[in-house]
Design a protein around this motif. Structure first.
Motif, mmCIF file in Angstrom:
data_model
loop_
_atom_site.group_PDB
_atom_site.id
_atom_site.type_symbol
_atom_site.label_atom_id
_atom_site.label_comp_id
_atom_site.label_asym_id
_atom_site.label_seq_id
_atom_site.Cartn_x
_atom_site.Cartn_y
_atom_site.Cartn_z
ATOM 1 N N HIS A 255 -7.225 -5.803 15.191
ATOM 2 C CA HIS A 255 -8.023 -6.613 14.272
ATOM 3 C C HIS A 255 -7.072 -7.611 13.604
ATOM 4 O O HIS A 255 -6.583 -7.395 12.497
ATOM 5 N N PHE A 256 -6.821 -8.720 14.292
ATOM 6 C CA PHE A 256 -5.808 -9.657 13.831
ATOM 7 C C PHE A 256 -6.173 -10.305 12.502
ATOM 8 O O PHE A 256 -5.289 -10.606 11.690
ATOM 9 N N GLN A 257 -7.443 -10.566 12.281
ATOM 10 C CA GLN A 257 -7.827 -11.170 11.004
ATOM 11 C C GLN A 257 -7.501 -10.242 9.842
ATOM 12 O O GLN A 257 -7.002 -10.675 8.809
ATOM 13 N N LEU A 258 -7.791 -8.963 10.014
ATOM 14 C CA LEU A 258 -7.462 -7.984 8.980
ATOM 15 C C LEU A 258 -5.953 -7.850 8.831
ATOM 16 O O LEU A 258 -5.427 -7.768 7.709
ATOM 17 N N LEU A 259 -5.242 -7.840 9.943
ATOM 18 C CA LEU A 259 -3.785 -7.719 9.912
ATOM 19 C C LEU A 259 -3.166 -8.859 9.098
ATOM 20 O O LEU A 259 -2.317 -8.629 8.233
ATOM 21 N N ALA A 260 -3.583 -10.090 9.394
ATOM 22 C CA ALA A 260 -3.028 -11.244 8.682
ATOM 23 C C ALA A 260 -3.336 -11.184 7.197
ATOM 24 O O ALA A 260 -2.527 -11.602 6.359
ATOM 25 N N ASP A 261 -4.502 -10.638 6.854
ATOM 26 C CA ASP A 261 -4.910 -10.581 5.456
ATOM 27 C C ASP A 261 -4.139 -9.519 4.688
ATOM 28 O O ASP A 261 -3.563 -9.791 3.632
ATOM 29 N N VAL A 262 -4.093 -8.302 5.201
ATOM 30 C CA VAL A 262 -3.476 -7.203 4.444
ATOM 31 C C VAL A 262 -1.956 -7.312 4.401
ATOM 32 O O VAL A 262 -1.327 -6.760 3.507
ATOM 33 N N THR A 263 -1.355 -8.034 5.358
ATOM 34 C CA THR A 263 0.095 -8.229 5.332
ATOM 35 C C THR A 263 0.478 -9.510 4.605
ATOM 36 O O THR A 263 1.641 -9.898 4.595
#
Length: 390
Positions: A255-263
């Motif tokens: 889930h790249f969108q979530l990854l970019a957001d939470v990191t």
């Protein structure tokens, strides 16, 4: 010998009583490093100090030798929120200096891998993160199958799936829990398009029009880039645990969108379902992620990566405009029976992307040629790239 001593024991042996007293007031290894430096340099022992550098944690420092460092990205993100502009050529490199990585060979190879991505392929966005941060966020959505490996899973599926295990290293701590793993999120902005165009001209040619031979030229190009970078980062050793791509599916989906957001790489604007970077705005794409074995390098300490605080939408007026556009479109669609595909409606989706673009991010917008290909997948545009002069 000094090589078998901890930083604290070396300090007790070499420092006078006054310095030892000051060390008790210091906060951790950073204070130890500072006091040792003052005492030893005052006695002309610089050569021994350089040897002790390998025993002490490295001090985080801004990136050097890069056009734009992580610090510059954070600074631009902060000024964007206040309305001031920050200019930068989109061909700049956004990648870390890996100053927190203790092993100089690993650090050298990671920097070389970033150079491969940027210089040869135009994938000039590299963001280091703690894999546990993403896995925790994914677990909260009850999608454990989307988690990234932290205990030595192999890279390529065709390599057997679990060959990365039992390589003579243990990726668990004394309590049996998984150690923190370093992940590298790789992306691109409009700097990739000229490099991709060269690839089309020199490697693909007329075959780019054949969907059987080239199902998705951009995906294939990015796969080559990340595997090349993974090989460089590995340095001939077993360092890379996994490589995932944005187009992977099934058990390898991320889930790249979530990854970019939470990191804290790019804020996820849930109104338009786009990640918005502090400097680039929505004008970038995530291409893949590299995960290193935990024994190779630790994730960056929290103070190394500059992040906006609070983590929020920096251009709320653009989001409000996009929300109004979506509401108007929904009202119009409810009165008609037409069902539009993404290809037919790409200009509407483009207008939403433009709506959430702050003034500071406008110079980073894609070219018309890029936009038409990314939104329509029109292969005649690739044919133009194949015939253009370099």
């Amino acid at each position: 010998s000094a090589q078998n001593c901890s930083a604290a024991s070396v300090f007790r042996v070499l420092s006078p009583p006054s310095s030892r007293h000051r060390s008790r007031q210091a906060q951790g290894a950073e204070g130890v490093r500072s006091d040792i430096g003052v005492w030893m340099y005052s006695r002309g022992r610089a050569h021994l100090w350089r040897q002790l550098q390998t025993l002490l944690p490295r001090r985080p420092a801004p990136s050097r030798g890069l056009s734009v460092s992580c610090t510059a990205m954070a600074r631009c993100g902060e000024t964007t929120g206040s309305g001031s502009t920050c200019t930068s050529d989109s061909a700049d490199v956004f990648s870390p200096s890996f100053d927190w990585v203790c092993d100089p060979a690993v650090r050298r190879d990671l920097i070389a891998a970033c150079a491969v991505l940027s210089d040869e392929y135009g994938l000039n966005l590299v963001w280091p993160f703690d894999v546990r941060t993403y896995n925790t966020a994914v677990a909260a959505t009850n999608k454990a199958q989307w988690m990234l490996p932290t205990d030595g899973v192999s890279s390529r599926p065709e390599d057997g799936g679990d060959e990365g295990k039992d390589k003579g290293h243990d990726d668990h701590d004394v309590h049996g829990e998984s150690m923190p793993a370093l992940g590298l999120l790789v992306g691109s902005c409009k700097a990739m398009w000229p490099k991709f165009g060269r690839h089309v001209r020199t490697r693909l040619g007329a075959s780019v029009l054949d969907e059987t031979r080239c199902p998705n030229p951009v995906d294939t190009y990015c796969e080559q880039a990340l595997w090349h970078a993974a090989k460089t980062a590995a340095g001939g050793q077993d360092r890379v645990a996994d490589v995932r791509f944005v187009h992977d599916s099934g058990d390898r989906f991320v889930h790249f969108q979530l990854l970019a957001d939470v990191t804290r790489f790019a804020f996820l604007n849930r109104t338009v379902h786009l990640n918005v970077h502090p400097m680039l705005g929505p004008w970038f794409a995530m291409r893949g992620v590299l995960v290193l074995h935990p024994h190779v390098a630790a994730p960056p300490p929290p103070h190394v990566l500059p992040i906006m605080n609070p983590w929020a939408d920096t251009f709320p007026e653009g989001t409000a405009k996009a929300r109004s556009m979506l509401e108007a479109d929904a009202a119009h669609s409810s009165k008609t029976s037409s069902v539009y595909s993404t290809r037919e409606r790409w200009r509407f989706w483009l207008s939403l992307r433009e709506a959430v673009t702050s003034p500071a991010a406008q110079p980073h917008a894609y070219t018309d040629q890029e936009l038409r290909y990314y939104y329509t997948q029109d292969r005649t545009i690739l044919a133009q790239l194949a015939t253009e002069e370099s």
